[in-house]
Every structure is written in C-alpha cells, then in structure tokens.
Design an enzyme around this catalytic site. Structure first.
Site, PDB file in Angstrom:
ATOM      1  N   VAL A   1       0.851  -1.188   0.000  1.00  0.00           N
ATOM      2  CA  VAL A   1       0.000   0.000   0.000  1.00  0.00           C
ATOM      3  C   VAL A   1       0.883   1.233   0.000  1.00  0.00           C
ATOM      4  O   VAL A   1       1.797   1.363   0.830  1.00  0.00           O
ATOM      5  CB  VAL A   1      -0.935   0.030   1.229  1.00  0.00           C
ATOM      6  CG1 VAL A   1      -1.692   1.359   1.310  1.00  0.00           C
ATOM      7  CG2 VAL A   1      -1.928  -1.131   1.173  1.00  0.00           C
TER       8      VAL A   1
ATOM      9  N   GLY B   1       4.409   4.183   3.043  1.00  0.00           N
ATOM     10  CA  GLY B   1       3.990   2.948   2.402  1.00  0.00           C
ATOM     11  C   GLY B   1       4.193   1.790   3.356  1.00  0.00           C
ATOM     12  O   GLY B   1       4.824   1.924   4.407  1.00  0.00           O
ATOM     13  N   LYS B   2       3.646   0.645   3.021  1.00  0.00           N
ATOM     14  CA  LYS B   2       3.840  -0.558   3.826  1.00  0.00           C
ATOM     15  C   LYS B   2       3.479  -1.763   2.987  1.00  0.00           C
ATOM     16  O   LYS B   2       2.676  -1.673   2.044  1.00  0.00           O
ATOM     17  CB  LYS B   2       2.951  -0.534   5.069  1.00  0.00           C
ATOM     18  CG  LYS B   2       3.507  -1.346   6.233  1.00  0.00           C
ATOM     19  CD  LYS B   2       4.685  -0.625   6.870  1.00  0.00           C
ATOM     20  CE  LYS B   2       5.147  -1.342   8.132  1.00  0.00           C
ATOM     21  NZ  LYS B   2       6.193  -0.565   8.839  1.00  0.00           N
ATOM     22  N   GLY B   3       4.064  -2.904   3.330  1.00  0.00           N
ATOM     23  CA  GLY B   3       3.766  -4.126   2.598  1.00  0.00           C
ATOM     24  C   GLY B   3       3.841  -5.336   3.498  1.00  0.00           C
ATOM     25  O   GLY B   3       4.313  -5.257   4.643  1.00  0.00           O
TER      26      GLY B   3
ATOM     27  N   ASP C   1      10.845  -5.335   8.365  1.00  0.00           N
ATOM     28  CA  ASP C   1       9.774  -5.172   9.338  1.00  0.00           C
ATOM     29  C   ASP C   1       9.631  -6.502  10.074  1.00  0.00           C
ATOM     30  O   ASP C   1      10.529  -7.342  10.004  1.00  0.00           O
ATOM     31  CB  ASP C   1       8.474  -4.754   8.629  1.00  0.00           C
ATOM     32  CG  ASP C   1       7.483  -4.066   9.558  1.00  0.00           C
ATOM     33  OD1 ASP C   1       6.719  -4.795  10.220  1.00  0.00           O
ATOM     34  OD2 ASP C   1       7.465  -2.829   9.637  1.00  0.00           O
TER      35      ASP C   1
END
Length: 413
Positions: A60, A105-107, A146
């Site tokens: 995202v 953002g992040k995934g 992460d």
C-alpha cells in the site's frame, strides 16, 4: 474491532481529531484517510516437499506528496490489507513528523516465516518483487525490513529488482552492508527509542537511572531498545518474545537472555528469572512500558491493568484508540509510535541518500544525525503539547498532518 484492523481504525480516529483541531475540511480528512495505491498479488511457490502453496502479498502506498513512499515489508500470518493500509498511513505521519522528504507505504505477505525454509523464503520474496516491480523503486516506493523480515530478505529484493533495472541499491533499505546497507541501520529503531527516552526524561525532569522498564518484544527492536535503555541506567525488569516472557525484579540479565534466545529460541529457563504468562509483561509494576512487538496489544480490555506511568510505543500502533483514552484518563503518558520508533525510517532515509550519492557514512555520522533529527522532533512535539495543552500523540499528529497538508496545498491539490 479485531487486532488486525486496529491500526487503521486508530489512525482514522487520531487523524480526525487532528484535522478538527487544525480546522481542516472533511475533504482533507478523506484525502488523508485514503491510500493512493493498493496492491494485492497471489504468489505461488513450490514447497520443499514438492507441494504447491499460494501466499497473498500486499503493498500500500498511502501518500507520496512529500517524497517517495517509504515503509517496511512484514512476513506474518496475520497480514491483510486492513493492517497494511493502517501501517502505511502511519508511515506518512512518521516521515512528516521527523521532517524527512519521504511519504508513507507498507507491505506484507501473509505467511509464517518460521515454517518456511530459507529457499522457500527467497523464492517467495523474489516472486513478490516480480509481481510489483513496476510500482516500486528508488523514486516511487522503497521497502525496508519489518516484522518477520531482515537484511537478507532486503538483499533478495535488491538482487531481483537490480536484475530487472540494473544495479539499484537505493530501491530498498535495510540491506546487508555488502550490498550498500548503512552502518547503524539494524539497531536504529531500538537505538532511537533510547534517544527519544532521553529527550523525554530531560524535558519532564524524569530521572532514568534506576527507573524500571518492561519491554514486550525481544526481536530486533526490543533487543536494541533494551540495550539502549540499559545504557541510560534504566533497569529492564521484564522482556518477552512471541513465545515466552520473563521477569526479574532486580533486572533481567540481557546477555544471558540473548544467548538463550539464540541457542534455544526461547527466553525461559534462564536461572533467576521468573516465567510469566503471555501478555503479563505488559502488566508488571514498572515506571516505563515499551510495547515493541505487534500492534493492538493494549486495548480497552487490558488498559486498566497497565501499571506503568509512561508507555513508549516501540511497535506501530500497539495502543488502540479506545485504550489511548483510558490510559489518558488514568494519567498515563503515551509517547506515540510516530515519534518513539521513527529511528528506523530515519536511518533508512540515510541509507537511501548514501546509495543515491554513492557514498558511505561512518557509524558516528549516522548516530549523530539520528540523534539530531529525533531530538529536534521530540522537542517540537513537547513544545506543541505544552503550548496547546495536548497529550503527546495529539501534538505529534498536529505537526505531521499540518506538514502533509502544506505539501498538498503547494502542489495545487
């Protein structure tokens, strides 16, 4: 509200409150609530036993008005689009608060990395990059480690992306040093918690020497936070990981626990340490509590059991919006995640800059610059809170939201 959508729900609560205080319109709230781009891909791999398995992957991109999207990639069985969306939103606020030229953002991939072999993880990672490579890169979206991922995973991402576009070290951060990683990146989030803690103590005249701390999480963030806080003279009385939790009133033996964790994968059975039930580390008597594992662990159901007077959010979104109100009513100070754990993204920014410029900074410069940025951000939050009579999270969101809104305004949006 489930733990998996807590982060997005809490973000929207804090965002709405900040926009109300700042006098922003509903359209601004809507714009900052929505992600610019959301991706879901299915990733089939052949397991080592010859069977086919399919994993869902997500990325995202929330906002890039202040710079390329930036945020981690996590491997965890609870990953879904709601969680990733909320975490990406928080990254926009985090990069704005510390005032670095990046967005949010992040995934994640819904998997249990403990159940996958190294070969399976590598194939999964490389296939994920193949499916989203057109939407990521040094000028659009830069991934980082992460929960459940590490420098090796970032190395595979670097390799796969570079195979498509040519050598591109700035496409991902948190890489091994041999591939252009930055000195100080591995310890950055936990080390940064120590910097913020010191700034907090100096501002509010809170002595740290001998102060007691409980830390949930003994992975990368929790381990380095425990070292940083111990170096400040604080006494770590409880630590935990995903499968075990221990307590010692006189202070835990960090070296012995780290050795036990490395050799056996658990923190228990170290002489002189009491084993706690899962989650009890959050409830022990202590001056400071550092939830540094997963989000949504302090809720309306257990907030009344928190005995610490100050909560330092080492994880992203560990306190739900309901719990945040209850803790405030109890007089518990919460140092928010977008400040407390921002050391990781700051040093990721340093790595990105070094890669773009083809230079390498010594550790001393990384530590000095990190201290400068985090100390300045902390003082801005403390000052705004004092001037407006706000709690620290509200002050942090006011600053971050106003910076994103200013950038949107000058772009003509």
């Amino acid at each position: 509200m489930t733990a998996r959508n807590t982060t997005q729900s809490a973000y929207e609560t804090f965002l709405n409150a900040a926009c109300d205080r700042l006098g922003y319109s509903k359209s601004t709230i809507s714009l900052l609530s929505l992600a610019a781009l959301e991706m879901k891909v299915e990733i089939p791999i052949i397991r080592d036993n010859g069977e086919l398995a399919v994993f869902s992957g997500y990325r995202v991109q929330h906002q890039n008005v202040r710079g390329p999207c930036k945020g981690g990639l996590r491997y965890h069985p609870d990953v879904d689009i709601e969680e990733v969306r909320g975490l990406a939103s928080l990254m926009t606020m985090k990069t704005a608060l510390v005032d670095i030229p990046l967005g949010g953002g992040k995934g994640g991939i819904c998997c249990n990395p403990r159940e996958l072999s190294t070969r399976e993880l590598e194939v999964l990672t490389r296939k994920f990059v193949k499916r989203i490579h057109r939407e990521i890169g040094p000028n659009s979206d830069i991934m980082a480690p992460d929960v459940g991922t590490n420098a090796q995973v970032m190395g595979w991402i670097h390799s796969e992306y570079s195979a498509i576009y040519g050598h591109s070290p700035a496409a991902v951060t948190g890489k091994p040093l041999a591939l252009g990683g930055s000195a100080g990146r591995e310890k950055a989030t936990g080390y940064g918690i120590g910097i913020v803690m010191k700034a907090y103590a100096e501002r509010y005249d809170a002595p740290l020497n001998g102060a007691t701390v409980a830390i949930q999480g003994f992975g990368n963030v929790g381990f380095h936070a425990s070292k940083a806080l111990s170096d400040l003279g604080m006494k770590i009385v409880a630590v935990s990981d995903a499968r075990s939790s221990v307590y010692r009133e006189g202070g835990v033996d960090l070296s012995a626990l780290a050795k036990q964790k490395s050799e056996r994968g658990l923190l228990t059975d170290v002489e002189g340490h009491e084993t706690l039930e899962a989650g009890r580390e959050l409830e022990v008597e202590c001056d400071y509590l550092v939830p540094a594992a997963m989000g949504g662990v302090i809720t309306a159901e257990n907030a009344h059991k928190i005995k610490a007077r100050t909560v330092i959010e080492g994880a992203n979104g560990p306190v739900t919006s309901d719990a945040d109100r209850l803790l405030s009513d109890k007089g518990v100070t919460v140092v928010p995640d977008i400040l407390a754990n921002s050391g990781g993204v700051v040093v990721s920014y340093f790595e990105w800059v070094q890669n773009l410029q083809r230079v390498a900074w010594p550790l001393e410069r990384v530590d000095d610059e990190l201290t400068r940025i985090l100390s300045n951000a902390a003082q801005q939050v403390f000052n705004h809170a004092a001037q407006k009579g706000l709690d620290l999270r509200s002050a942090a969101f006011d600053i971050a939201v106003s910076r994103v809104k200013e950038a949107l305004d000058v772009t003509g949006i």
